[in-house]
Motif scaffolding. Structure first.
Motif, PDB file in Angstrom:
ATOM      1  N   GLY A 114       3.933  26.392  23.350  1.00 57.50           N
ATOM      2  CA  GLY A 114       3.012  26.767  24.414  1.00 57.50           C
ATOM      3  C   GLY A 114       3.005  25.861  25.622  1.00 57.50           C
ATOM      4  N   ASN A 115       3.799  24.790  25.602  1.00 60.58           N
ATOM      5  CA  ASN A 115       3.887  23.935  26.783  1.00 60.58           C
ATOM      6  C   ASN A 115       4.765  24.597  27.841  1.00 60.58           C
ATOM      7  N   ASP A 116       4.460  24.297  29.098  1.00 61.80           N
ATOM      8  CA  ASP A 116       5.221  24.866  30.204  1.00 61.80           C
ATOM      9  C   ASP A 116       6.421  24.008  30.577  1.00 61.80           C
ATOM     10  N   LEU A 117       6.290  22.697  30.409  1.00 62.30           N
ATOM     11  CA  LEU A 117       7.367  21.754  30.647  1.00 62.30           C
ATOM     12  C   LEU A 117       7.475  20.822  29.442  1.00 62.30           C
ATOM     13  N   ALA A 118       8.697  20.471  29.090  1.00 62.38           N
ATOM     14  CA  ALA A 118       8.957  19.394  28.134  1.00 62.38           C
ATOM     15  C   ALA A 118       9.942  18.460  28.828  1.00 62.38           C
ATOM     16  N   ILE A 119       9.534  17.212  29.025  1.00 65.38           N
ATOM     17  CA  ILE A 119      10.317  16.307  29.860  1.00 65.38           C
ATOM     18  C   ILE A 119      10.755  15.088  29.064  1.00 65.38           C
ATOM     19  N   GLY A 120      11.977  14.643  29.313  1.00 74.68           N
ATOM     20  CA  GLY A 120      12.484  13.465  28.638  1.00 74.68           C
ATOM     21  C   GLY A 120      11.704  12.225  29.042  1.00 74.68           C
ATOM     22  N   SER A 121      11.453  11.362  28.062  1.00 72.50           N
ATOM     23  CA  SER A 121      10.779  10.096  28.319  1.00 72.50           C
ATOM     24  C   SER A 121      11.511   8.983  27.586  1.00 72.50           C
ATOM     25  N   ARG A 122      11.786   7.899  28.322  1.00 74.80           N
ATOM     26  CA  ARG A 122      12.494   6.761  27.754  1.00 74.80           C
ATOM     27  C   ARG A 122      11.559   5.663  27.293  1.00 74.80           C
ATOM     28  N   VAL A 123      10.249   5.944  27.294  1.00 73.86           N
ATOM     29  CA  VAL A 123       9.274   4.908  26.931  1.00 73.86           C
ATOM     30  C   VAL A 123       8.391   5.322  25.762  1.00 73.86           C
ATOM     31  N   LEU A 124       8.719   6.398  25.073  1.00 74.47           N
ATOM     32  CA  LEU A 124       7.960   6.847  23.915  1.00 74.47           C
ATOM     33  C   LEU A 124       8.514   6.207  22.638  1.00 74.47           C
ATOM     34  N   PRO A 125       7.695   6.114  21.591  1.00 76.54           N
ATOM     35  CA  PRO A 125       8.234   5.727  20.290  1.00 76.54           C
ATOM     36  C   PRO A 125       9.351   6.686  19.882  1.00 76.54           C
ATOM     37  N   GLY A 126      10.447   6.137  19.411  1.00 76.44           N
ATOM     38  CA  GLY A 126      11.595   6.963  19.054  1.00 76.44           C
ATOM     39  C   GLY A 126      12.625   7.082  20.157  1.00 76.44           C
ATOM     40  N   SER A 127      12.277   6.678  21.389  1.00 77.04           N
ATOM     41  CA  SER A 127      13.250   6.684  22.479  1.00 77.04           C
ATOM     42  C   SER A 127      14.141   5.448  22.366  1.00 77.04           C
ATOM     43  N   GLU A 128      15.266   5.510  23.061  1.00 76.36           N
ATOM     44  CA  GLU A 128      16.227   4.413  23.009  1.00 76.36           C
ATOM     45  C   GLU A 128      16.944   4.337  24.344  1.00 76.36           C
ATOM     46  N   VAL A 129      17.086   3.125  24.863  1.00 79.29           N
ATOM     47  CA  VAL A 129      17.780   2.906  26.131  1.00 79.29           C
ATOM     48  C   VAL A 129      18.753   1.752  25.951  1.00 79.29           C
ATOM     49  N   LYS A 130      20.021   2.011  26.260  1.00 75.99           N
ATOM     50  CA  LYS A 130      21.045   0.978  26.167  1.00 75.99           C
ATOM     51  C   LYS A 130      21.873   0.964  27.442  1.00 75.99           C
ATOM     52  N   GLY A 131      22.291  -0.213  27.863  1.00 76.06           N
ATOM     53  CA  GLY A 131      23.265  -0.337  28.939  1.00 76.06           C
ATOM     54  C   GLY A 131      22.741  -0.181  30.345  1.00 76.06           C
ATOM     55  N   VAL A 132      21.419  -0.059  30.535  1.00 75.29           N
ATOM     56  CA  VAL A 132      20.870   0.063  31.885  1.00 75.29           C
ATOM     57  C   VAL A 132      20.678  -1.336  32.469  1.00 75.29           C
ATOM     58  N   PRO A 133      21.237  -1.633  33.646  1.00 80.19           N
ATOM     59  CA  PRO A 133      21.049  -2.958  34.244  1.00 80.19           C
ATOM     60  C   PRO A 133      19.577  -3.317  34.377  1.00 80.19           C
ATOM     61  N   ALA A 134      19.259  -4.586  34.137  1.00 79.14           N
ATOM     62  CA  ALA A 134      17.866  -5.029  34.133  1.00 79.14           C
ATOM     63  C   ALA A 134      17.165  -4.737  35.457  1.00 79.14           C
ATOM     64  N   ALA A 135      17.863  -4.953  36.569  1.00 79.72           N
ATOM     65  CA  ALA A 135      17.245  -4.733  37.877  1.00 79.72           C
ATOM     66  C   ALA A 135      16.873  -3.272  38.068  1.00 79.72           C
ATOM     67  N   ARG A 136      17.772  -2.369  37.625  1.00 83.27           N
ATOM     68  CA  ARG A 136      17.489  -0.948  37.776  1.00 83.27           C
ATOM     69  C   ARG A 136      16.333  -0.530  36.869  1.00 83.27           C
ATOM     70  N   PHE A 137      16.315  -1.049  35.646  1.00 83.83           N
ATOM     71  CA  PHE A 137      15.225  -0.703  34.730  1.00 83.83           C
ATOM     72  C   PHE A 137      13.892  -1.184  35.284  1.00 83.83           C
ATOM     73  N   PHE A 138      13.847  -2.413  35.806  1.00 90.79           N
ATOM     74  CA  PHE A 138      12.611  -2.957  36.359  1.00 90.79           C
ATOM     75  C   PHE A 138      12.165  -2.146  37.573  1.00 90.79           C
ATOM     76  N   ALA A 139      13.121  -1.778  38.438  1.00 92.17           N
ATOM     77  CA  ALA A 139      12.773  -0.977  39.620  1.00 92.17           C
ATOM     78  C   ALA A 139      12.186   0.366  39.208  1.00 92.17           C
ATOM     79  N   GLY A 140      12.743   0.965  38.151  1.00 95.36           N
ATOM     80  CA  GLY A 140      12.208   2.229  37.662  1.00 95.36           C
ATOM     81  C   GLY A 140      10.794   2.096  37.137  1.00 95.36           C
ATOM     82  N   GLN A 141      10.523   0.983  36.441  1.00 95.69           N
ATOM     83  CA  GLN A 141       9.169   0.760  35.935  1.00 95.69           C
ATOM     84  C   GLN A 141       8.176   0.567  37.077  1.00 95.69           C
ATOM     85  N   VAL A 142       8.580  -0.193  38.094  1.00 96.71           N
ATOM     86  CA  VAL A 142       7.697  -0.406  39.249  1.00 96.71           C
ATOM     87  C   VAL A 142       7.400   0.921  39.933  1.00 96.71           C
ATOM     88  N   PHE A 143       8.432   1.755  40.090  1.00 96.96           N
ATOM     89  CA  PHE A 143       8.233   3.047  40.734  1.00 96.96           C
ATOM     90  C   PHE A 143       7.265   3.909  39.919  1.00 96.96           C
TER      91      PHE A 143
END
Length: 241
Positions: A114-143
């Motif tokens: 019944g949801n209208d959108l299901a969107i990917g999230s890299r910050v939920l339990p069960g998510s995984e992020v590898k290989g992203v440069p630290a500066a880019r990851f930090f900039a994304g969090q600030v944004f």
């Protein structure tokens, strides 16, 4: 032609080295599922052989190619794919395929619930992020913090390039979209909230990351900051009604 249940939209720009591998992976994943599907590649004015490679690949597979006459931006390309899609459920994913496709199971479960959108999230339990440069990851969090402080609360990852929609909701959202660049993710979520659509974040695994990212950290960050003000201005002027 049989109506597909699922439309996969892949915006692409100068992806001659990656696009065939991406399409092979999507085709193989979906072929093992029960849903009827279509793959829509939207070439955003590539100057390499991306178009020719997609044309050749699509001769024997269930794919459509749309070509922008010039580079228009990722938001424009995804919107064009939405307009041309025929599926009941729509998904867009980046052409370098940084996310594991098994998140599609979670997307479809959320949409069918019944949801209208299901969107990917890299910050939920069960998510995984590898290989992203630290500066880019930090900039994304600030944004993301800026989005929550300036536009809306409750969505901690707005920029994940792996999102899904019920077709009717996608069309209502994308016909109101005004941003063609990277800020379109935030705008589409802002519009979805304005329309009171149900949004379900889904954990994704980002384990393949392009070496030499296309994102220019400083210039694109400034562009996206400007987009936040544009979205707020559009809202005040009633653009999204």
């Amino acid at each position: 032609m049989t109506q597909p249940e699922l439309s996969i939209i892949v915006p692409a720009y100068n992806e001659e080295d990656l696009i065939v591998g991406t399409l092979d992976a999507i085709q193989d994943f979906l072929a093992a599922r029960k849903e009827r599907f279509e793959i829509i590649v939207v070439d955003d004015g590539s100057r390499d052989t991306t178009v020719q490679r997609v044309e050749q690949w699509g001769k024997t597979r269930n794919a459509r190619l749309l070509v922008n006459e010039k580079n228009m931006g990722k938001g424009f390309s995804v919107r064009r794919g939405v307009e041309e899609s025929r599926g009941e459920f729509l998904i867009f994913i980046d052409a370098d395929l940084p996310y594991e496709l098994d998140a599609i199971d979670g997307f479809l479960q959320a949409l069918r619930a019944g949801n209208d959108l299901a969107i990917g999230s890299r910050v939920l339990p069960g998510s995984e992020v590898k290989g992203v440069p630290a500066a880019r990851f930090f900039a994304g969090q600030v944004f993301s913090w800026m989005v929550q402080g300036f536009l809306f609360l409750g969505i901690r990852d707005t920029q994940c390039g792996f999102k899904s929609f019920r077709a009717a909701a996608a069309r209502e959202i994308f016909r109101r979209l005004t941003i063609s660049g990277f800020g379109f993710d935030v705008e589409l979520l802002f519009i979805a909230r304005k329309l009171k659509y149900r949004i379900q974040p889904v954990a994704v695994r980002m384990i393949h990351h392009r070496l030499g990212s296309r994102v220019r950290l400083v210039s694109h960050s400034l562009e996206m900051l400007n987009d936040l003000f544009l979205i707020r201005s559009n809202d005040l002027r009633g653009t999204y009604k």
